[in-house]
Design an enzyme around this catalytic site. Sequence first.
Site, PDB file in Angstrom:
ATOM      1  CB  SER A   1      24.003 -12.092  13.075  1.00 62.78           C
ATOM      2  OG  SER A   1      24.150 -10.865  13.763  1.00 62.78           O
ATOM      3  CD  GLU A   2      23.595 -11.322  18.771  1.00 65.82           C
ATOM      4  OE1 GLU A   2      24.214 -12.081  17.991  1.00 65.82           O
ATOM      5  OE2 GLU A   2      24.174 -10.627  19.629  1.00 65.82           O
TER       6      GLU A   2
END
Lengths: 224, 227
Positions: free
Chosen positions: A47-48
């Site tokens: 997840s960024e």
Amino acid sequence: MNKMSRSQMAWLVAQDMWDGAVVNLGIGLPTACANFVPEDREIMFHSENGLIGVGPAPDVGDEDPDLINAGKQMVTLVTGGAYFSHNDAFVMIRGGHIDLSVMGAFEVSQAGDLANWTVNAPGVPPGVGGAMDLAAGAKEIWVLMEHTTRDGKPRILKECHFPLTGKGCVTRIYTDIAILMISPRGVEVTAMVEGCDLEKLQAVTEVPLTVHRECKVISPPDIA
Amino acid sequence: MINKQVESIAAALEGIQDGSTVLSSGFGAAGEPVELLNGLLEQGARDLVIVSNNAGTGDVGLAALIRERRVRKIICSYPRSADPHCFDECYRAGNIEVELLPQGTLSERIRAGAAGISAFYVQVGAGTELSKGKETREFDGKLHVMEKAIHGDLALVRALRADRWGNLIYRKSARNFNPVMAMAADRTVVQTNEICPLGSLDPEAIHTPGIFVNRVVCIDPNQEVEQ
């Protein structure tokens, strides 16, 4: 023709994720793919906002507002997972360390151009998030979207009408009725739902389609 | 003796000028330095340029600064976060300028500002509306966009723990933009839940070394704003 539910669409993508893959799931429907990964496969969800090893939603009472995914939903971290900064998260993305990005889209062109960040609606502020970084950096981009707009118009087009997120980056499209591969040879159908055929699919697709010689019939589980 | 701890948020933010560029961390509400942003509202600086991933949630912190028309411009990737009504109203009324950037480009421009790199080239955004007006250049046959460094007059950071030298440890995904923003401003102010005795933070585990930090203020964790 048996159109798939949104859960069935997410299930369909999850069946094609391979063991050991590092996968970033986009906000919305792609996030649901994590719920349907076959048990014999270990996948690292990235997840960024600085997580690898994103796990399912927490149990009631275990929610932690400091542990969220890119959609700002509260999540958990699996055993072996790690936290890092935004900078490192995007080093992973731009540097080609993410095997697969699954994103939603408004439109995809026959050249694999992706339009998924704005429809330029007046008065609505645009937001891009990490979509352009993923489009440029992930090794592979799969799109998960309904085959047509709500009023039945094609979304797989010769050229995108909406502003682009990235050019020539999409390699596969999973819709509610088919799986399509994009290659220099054109757009090829590799699977269709029961009751669908090339003629029906072509009628809702702007670009010329060919059917793969081993085109399969999609048999999704009975999930809402 | 080095002691970066200050007694109050007001002391930490004293002297911030109108027109300042302020790096404000957080991803949604996670890691957002809400108390420092509320302090900036009280401090009174106007005409601010805010650099932040989102544009505020609900009615506190960054959202309140925007509502009170203290923000001239926001540089962000996703202003449409959860409950952005303060930003939305300001945007629709034409009262705020928006520079939209891909999220990783936002982060890397701040890192460049921290690292003394004036500009860099990335493929991200090439051939899209977000590269309009920017210099482009081909490397290995692929189009790249030139992006310039972002440097702040002030960075607002939220850490779980700190010591009096300014060494910091963050918590889970509340880390997000905090480490990069902490490095990229003339004055880095940290709000923390706990100030630990010097030497009690494991040197192997410190996320931000104190060299980047100017002022640390302890906030009462029991008074954290509802997320």
